[in-house]
Write an enzyme that holds these catalytic residues in place. Structure first.
Site, PDB file in Angstrom:
ATOM      1  N   GLY A 191       0.804  -1.213   0.000  1.00 13.51           N
ATOM      2  CA  GLY A 191       0.000   0.000   0.000  1.00 13.51           C
ATOM      3  C   GLY A 191       0.844   1.272   0.000  1.00 13.51           C
ATOM      4  O   GLY A 191       0.406   2.314  -0.494  1.00 13.51           O
ATOM      5  N   GLU A 199       1.602   1.868  -3.458  1.00 17.04           N
ATOM      6  CA  GLU A 199       0.343   2.231  -4.124  1.00 17.04           C
ATOM      7  C   GLU A 199      -0.054   3.676  -3.840  1.00 17.04           C
ATOM      8  O   GLU A 199      -0.533   4.381  -4.730  1.00 17.04           O
ATOM      9  CB  GLU A 199      -0.760   1.257  -3.689  1.00 17.04           C
ATOM     10  CG  GLU A 199      -0.484  -0.149  -4.193  1.00 17.04           C
ATOM     11  CD  GLU A 199      -1.480  -1.167  -3.668  1.00 17.04           C
ATOM     12  OE1 GLU A 199      -1.352  -1.565  -2.498  1.00 17.04           O
ATOM     13  OE2 GLU A 199      -2.395  -1.544  -4.413  1.00 17.04           O
ATOM     14  N   GLU A 223       2.707  -8.156  -1.643  1.00 21.06           N
ATOM     15  CA  GLU A 223       1.474  -8.741  -1.084  1.00 21.06           C
ATOM     16  C   GLU A 223       1.361 -10.225  -1.354  1.00 21.06           C
ATOM     17  O   GLU A 223       0.771 -10.973  -0.567  1.00 21.06           O
ATOM     18  CB  GLU A 223       0.236  -8.031  -1.632  1.00 21.06           C
ATOM     19  CG  GLU A 223       0.063  -6.601  -1.154  1.00 21.06           C
ATOM     20  CD  GLU A 223       0.668  -5.561  -2.097  1.00 21.06           C
ATOM     21  OE1 GLU A 223       1.589  -5.912  -2.872  1.00 21.06           O
ATOM     22  OE2 GLU A 223       0.226  -4.407  -2.044  1.00 21.06           O
TER      23      GLU A 223
END
Ligand code: CAA
Length: 258
Positions: free
Chosen positions: A109, A112, A132
Site C-alpha cells: 500500500g 500504491e 502482497e
C-alpha cells in the site's frame, strides 16, 4: 494541526506538507491513517491559499504497506462487506497537485499511495515493491493497475509475482519516479518543487493535471479532444491574460487563480 494522530500537517506558505507518522509500524496504513489523510487532503483541496501538497514519510519508510495486523483476522465478508480500502478514491479525487516524496520502504500500500500522487520524487534510499503475494494476497489499492501503467507489463508482473523490491535508480529508469535526489535533500527538494508548482496559475495546474490523467483513461482521439477543450477554456481565465502579458512585458506573472 492538533486533531491528527497518525499524520503531521504543516503549511509552508502555499504548500501543505503531510508526513505519515506511525514510526513504530513503519507508517503502515491503517483505517485511522486513511481517515486522517482524507481529511487533510480535503482541507488542502478546499483552501484557495494552498496550491501544492507534499506527502512524505520518514527516512526509513515512506510506508511499509497496508496494516497487516489490522487485516490479519478479517474474512471475505468483512473485506467485501465494508469495501475495505474504499476511502482511497477520496484521496485520488484531489483536484490540486500533490507530490509523493519517498525515502526508504514504499511497499504494498505504501507503493500504491506513492503511485496515487501526481508524481514521485525519490530519495536514493527509496525501495519500491508489491510484496502482497508473500502474504497470500495482492495489491488492493490500485497497485496492479498503476504500476503496470507506470512501468509496463514485464516489470509490473515480475514485481507483483515475486515481491522483488526495486531501488530508486531502477525505479527512475523504469519511469516510476520523476527524479532521484540524495536522501538528505529529499524533503527540501520536494518542497522546492512544490513551491514552483504553487507559483503557477492554479487553474492551469488543475487543467494540466486533468489532461495528463486523461491519458490513462481515454483513447488518443478523445484524449486529445479533451486536452484541446481544456486548453481553449484557459483562455477564459485572467491568469492567461496575465501570463501572456507578463511574457511580452518581460516580467514575472502575478497569478490570482481567476
Ligand atoms: N503492517 C503492520 N505492521 C508493520 C508493517 C505492515 N505493513 N510493516 C512493518 N510493520 C511493523 C512490524 O510488525 C514491526 O512492529 P513490531 O516492532 O511491533 O514487531 C515494526 O513495524 C518494524 O518492522 P520490522 O521489525 O519488520 O522492520 P525491519 O526493518 O526488520 O523490516 C520491512 C522492514 C522489510 C519493511 C518489513 O517490516 C516488512 O516486510 N513489512 C511488511 C511489508 C509488506 O508486506 N507490505 C505489504 C502489506 S499488505 C498491503 O499493502 C496490501 C495492499 O494492497 C494495500
Amino acid at each position: 494541526m492538533a486533531d491528527y494522530e497518525t499524520i503531521l500537517v504543516e503549511r509552508r506558505d502555499a504548500v501543505t506538507l503531510v508526513r505519515l507518522n506511525r514510526p513504530q509500524a513503519l507508517n503502515a496504513l491503517n483505517s485511522q491513517v486513511l481517515g486522517e489523510l482524507i481529511r487533510a487532503f480535503a482541507a488542502y483541496d478546499a483552501d484557495p491559499a494552498q496550491r501544492c501538497l507534499v506527502l512524505t514519510g520518514s527516512e526509513k519508510a515512506f510506508a511499509a504497506g497496508a496494516d497487516i495486523k489490522e487485516m490479519e483476522a478479517k474474512v471475505f465478508a468483512d473485506m467485501y462487506g465494508e469495501n475495505y480500502f474504499k476511502g482511497w478514491e477520496q484521496v485520488t479525487a484531489t483536484r490540486k497537485p500533490w507530490i509523493a516524496a519517498v525515502a526508504g520502504y514504499a511497499l504494498g500500500g505504501g507503493c500504491e499511495v506513492a503511485m496515487m500522487a501526481d508524481f514521485i520524487l525519490a530519495a536514493d534510499t527509496a525501495r519500491f515493491g508489491q510484496p502482497e503475494i508473500k502474504l497470500g494476497v495482492m495489491p488492493g489499492m490500485g497497485g496492479s493497475q498503476r504500476l503496470a501503467a507506470a512501468v509496463g507489463k514485464a516489470k509490473a508482473m515480475e514485481m507483483c509475482l515475486t515481491g522483488r523490491m526495486i531501488g530508486a535508480e531502477e525505479a527512475e529508469r523504469a519511469g516510476l519516479v520523476a527524479r532521484v535526489v540524495p536522501a538528505a535533500a529529499l524533503v527540501d527538494e520536494a518542497l522546492k518543487t512544490a513551491a514552483a508548482i504553487a507559483a503557477m496559475p492554479p487553474l492551469a495546474a488543475i487543467a494540466n493535471k486533468e489532461a495528463v490523467n486523461a491519458a490513462f483513461e481515454l483513447p488518443l482521439a478523445p484524449g486529445i479532444n479533451f486536452e484541446r477543450r481544456l486548453f481553449h477554456g484557459l483562455f477564459g481565465t485572467e491568469d492567461q491574460k496575465e501570463g501572456m502579458a507578463a511574457f511580452v512585458e518581460k516580467r514575472a506573472g502575478n497569478f490570482t487563480g481567476r
